[in-house]
Design an enzyme around this catalytic site. Structure first.
Site, mmCIF file in Angstrom:
data_model
loop_
_atom_site.group_PDB
_atom_site.id
_atom_site.type_symbol
_atom_site.label_atom_id
_atom_site.label_comp_id
_atom_site.label_asym_id
_atom_site.label_seq_id
_atom_site.Cartn_x
_atom_site.Cartn_y
_atom_site.Cartn_z
ATOM 1 N N ARG A 28 -2.726 15.054 34.455
ATOM 2 C CA ARG A 28 -1.300 14.983 34.801
ATOM 3 C C ARG A 28 -1.068 14.019 35.955
ATOM 4 N NH1 ARG A 28 -2.597 19.469 32.187
ATOM 5 N NH2 ARG A 28 -0.988 20.662 31.062
ATOM 6 N N GLY A 116 -7.938 17.000 23.815
ATOM 7 C CA GLY A 116 -6.670 17.437 23.232
ATOM 8 C C GLY A 116 -5.522 17.240 24.208
ATOM 9 N N SER A 198 1.193 27.489 25.139
ATOM 10 C CA SER A 198 0.323 26.320 25.243
ATOM 11 C C SER A 198 0.875 25.337 26.261
ATOM 12 C CB SER A 198 0.208 25.627 23.882
ATOM 13 O OG SER A 198 -0.254 24.302 24.049
ATOM 14 N N ASP A 350 -9.401 29.109 28.553
ATOM 15 C CA ASP A 350 -10.654 28.331 28.466
ATOM 16 C C ASP A 350 -11.868 29.142 28.915
ATOM 17 O OD1 ASP A 350 -9.272 26.157 27.507
ATOM 18 O OD2 ASP A 350 -9.018 25.244 29.482
ATOM 19 N N ARG A 381 -13.864 28.951 18.670
ATOM 20 C CA ARG A 381 -14.639 29.645 19.713
ATOM 21 C C ARG A 381 -14.861 31.129 19.427
ATOM 22 N NH1 ARG A 381 -12.316 26.332 24.978
ATOM 23 N NH2 ARG A 381 -13.701 24.549 24.680
ATOM 24 N N ARG A 424 -17.679 24.080 26.527
ATOM 25 C CA ARG A 424 -17.642 25.439 27.114
ATOM 26 C C ARG A 424 -18.611 26.383 26.407
ATOM 27 N NH1 ARG A 424 -13.671 24.320 30.765
ATOM 28 N NH2 ARG A 424 -11.862 23.236 29.949
HETATM 29 C C1 S3P Z 1 -4.787 22.462 28.809
HETATM 30 C C2 S3P Z 1 -4.203 23.475 28.124
HETATM 31 C C3 S3P Z 1 -4.939 24.432 27.301
HETATM 32 C C4 S3P Z 1 -6.420 24.399 27.606
HETATM 33 C C5 S3P Z 1 -6.946 23.013 27.707
HETATM 34 C C6 S3P Z 1 -6.247 22.262 28.808
HETATM 35 C C7 S3P Z 1 -3.941 21.553 29.596
HETATM 36 O O1 S3P Z 1 -4.765 24.107 25.948
HETATM 37 O O2 S3P Z 1 -7.119 25.116 26.623
HETATM 38 O O3 S3P Z 1 -8.338 23.025 27.988
HETATM 39 O O4 S3P Z 1 -4.459 20.824 30.457
HETATM 40 O O5 S3P Z 1 -2.732 21.546 29.359
HETATM 41 P P1 S3P Z 1 -3.538 24.701 25.094
HETATM 42 O O6 S3P Z 1 -2.302 24.177 25.662
HETATM 43 O O7 S3P Z 1 -3.774 24.185 23.701
HETATM 44 O O8 S3P Z 1 -3.679 26.188 25.204
#
Ligand code: S3P
Length: 469
Positions: A28, A116, A198, A350, A381, A424
């Site tokens: 971010r 992701g 999320s 996580d 997971r 992880r």
């Molecule tokens: C994250 C949000 C989470 C987390 C990922 C990091 C983030 O994912 O599992 O490791 O930095 O916004 P989700 O938003 O898919 O839950």
């Protein structure tokens, strides 16, 4: 692919260590610094591969990011990849922001690697641009669902598509192809009630809201990590929140975010592995200093307390609008908790794999529920943890949205574990292997570098015996 051989830990783990800076905040900080006006300084930026993917994507869109050396001199243009650098592979970046509308069309596809967060958050920003782009990822990321961001972005006018999902008719997979908006056009307002808690979805929506002249309203079933909101508040973005209900109303906003300086706190998700290792290796005591203790991230520590674990969090002030503390963890007799479920899941999303490792050592049966999201992480997971636990001789049962784990005080079976490329899972297996009757082998461990490049070195510094080949 690195293979680790982990030996039974017959000595306590002992010492005070640090962990890499928070990956979520790092992404971010880079994104916002790129969209700010002026030069931002990011201290303690982690060169974990996921954060580097975000840095490389922003560079590909014309953002100049100087990697500053130990003497403080900029090394313009250098890739922020210094795998053998000290300090947990961290460094200082100077990001020359382009403003909200200053990004340039990339000349190639943007590679998000395993991350992701990079893909989904960038989708929110790119949806508002006057150029086209394509987001790609590695094999694991290419299997992860994207309709969760594509759907709401489309409903505010974004031109965005992915590949059909082979088994879920209504979902989409990467690559994400994002079309150019007409010059002078903006995304429309949005009122979105997310079916999933999320932070990636929330952040993609909020970032896309910067490219709309109308309000963005967002809510989610449980409050997910709130780093995006905290950064928006700090930068004067007109955002308000009540619990998990958010309103970004740009009506009277000039669209300018000022450059900022930030020192990123340690990653609680990385600290979790060391905290857990100290719990289960008899006689251990480990302190991790400078760790972010944002309540949306500390679910594992709450779970541990409810299991009777010895843990203390000593506040160390605030960094970048985020609370920081020193976490001390000492080995304890753990008992199963009533259940790991409900709102704790979002706060520990996580950390569920390492929570399962703690449950394997807690007397009684621990149930994990409401955690179906784990099936769409870097690996499935739930399924992966079931096979890891069974390989170590821990009895467990898989359910649709979680698992049941029978704790044992016996030594674990020596195991050979394939991490399935999931960082992880690899680190959880290493921690469990400390309790083996004999050496265990964990394969495909290169992935650990996505979030905690110094993991093995840190465990060794605490007294663990691990061979790398
Ligand atoms: C994250 C949000 C989470 C987390 C990922 C990091 C983030 O994912 O599992 O490791 O930095 O916004 P989700 O938003 O898919 O839950």
């Amino acid at each position: 692919m690195a293979k680790l051989v982990v030996y039974p830990q017959n000595q306590p783990l002992f010492g005070k260590v640090s962990v890499p800076s928070d990956k979520s905040i790092g992404h971010r900080a880079l994104l916002f610094a790129s969209l700010c006006e002026g030069t931002s300084i990011i201290k303690r930026f982690s060169y974990g591969e996921d954060n580097v993917s975000t840095a490389n994507a922003m560079r590909a869109m014309g953002v100049v990011i100087d990697d500053v050396d130990e003497a403080g001199s900029p090394r313009t243009g250098q890739s922020p990849e210094r795998p053998n650098s000290p300090n947990n592979n961290e460094g200082e970046l100077r990001v020359h922001g382009k403003g909200l509308f200053g990004l340039k069309a990339p000349t190639a596809k943007l590679d998000c690697g395993n991350s992701g967060t990079t893909m989904r958050l960038l989708a929110g920003i790119l949806a508002g641009q006057h150029f086209a782009s394509t987001l790609i990822g590695d094999a694991s990321l290419s299997r992860r669902p994207m309709m969760r961001v594509v759907g709401p972005l489309r409903s505010r006018g974004a031109i965005i598509d992915g590949n059909p999902h082979p088994t879920k008719a209504h979902d989409l997979l990467p690559p994400l192809r994002i079309g150019a908006r007409k010059e002078g056009s903006f995304l429309s307002g949005l009122d979105y009630d997310s079916p999933v808690a999320s932070a990636q979805v929330k952040s993609a929506i909020l970032l896309s809201g910067l490219y709309s002249r109308d309000a963005t309203l967002f809510t989610e079933p449980e409050l997910s990590r709130d780093h995006t909101e905290r950064m928006m508040y700090a930068l004067g973005v007109p955002l308000r929140s009540i619990g998990s209900y958010l309103v970004l109303d740009p009506a009277n906003w000039n669209g300018v975010m000022p450059a900022f300086d930030i020192e990123i706190p340690g990653d609680p998700s990385a600290a979790a592995f060391l905290v857990a290792a100290a719990q289960i290796v008899p006689g251990s005591r480990v302190a991790v200093s400078g760790v972010g203790t944002n309540p949306t991230r500390t679910g594992l520590f709450s779970v541990l307390q409810s299991m009777g674990g010895g843990i203390e969090i000593a506040p160390q002030g605030d960094q970048a609008g985020e609370p920081v503390g020193e976490i001390t963890s000492w080995s304890s007799e753990l008992r199963s908790t009533g259940g790991i479920c409900g709102d704790i899941i979002a706060r520990a999303i996580d950390e569920i794999p390492i929570a399962c490792a703690l449950a394997a050592r807690a007397s009684g049966t621990t149930t994990v529920r409401d955690a179906a999201e784990l099936r769409v992480k870097e690996s499935d997971r739930i399924a992966t943890m079931v096979s890891v636990l069974r390989a170590f001789g821990v009895a467990c049962k898989e359910t649709r949205d979680g698992l049941d784990i029978e704790g044992t005080s016996a030594k674990l079976l020596p195991a050979t574990i394939d991490s399935r490329g999931d960082h992880r899972i690899a680190m959880t297996a290493v921690v469990l292997a400390l309790l083996g009757q004999g050496p265990s082998t964990i394969t495909d461990c290169g992935c650990i570098a996505t979030s905690f490049p110094g993991f093995v070195a840190t465990l060794r510094a605490l007294g663990a015996r691990i061979d790398v080949s």
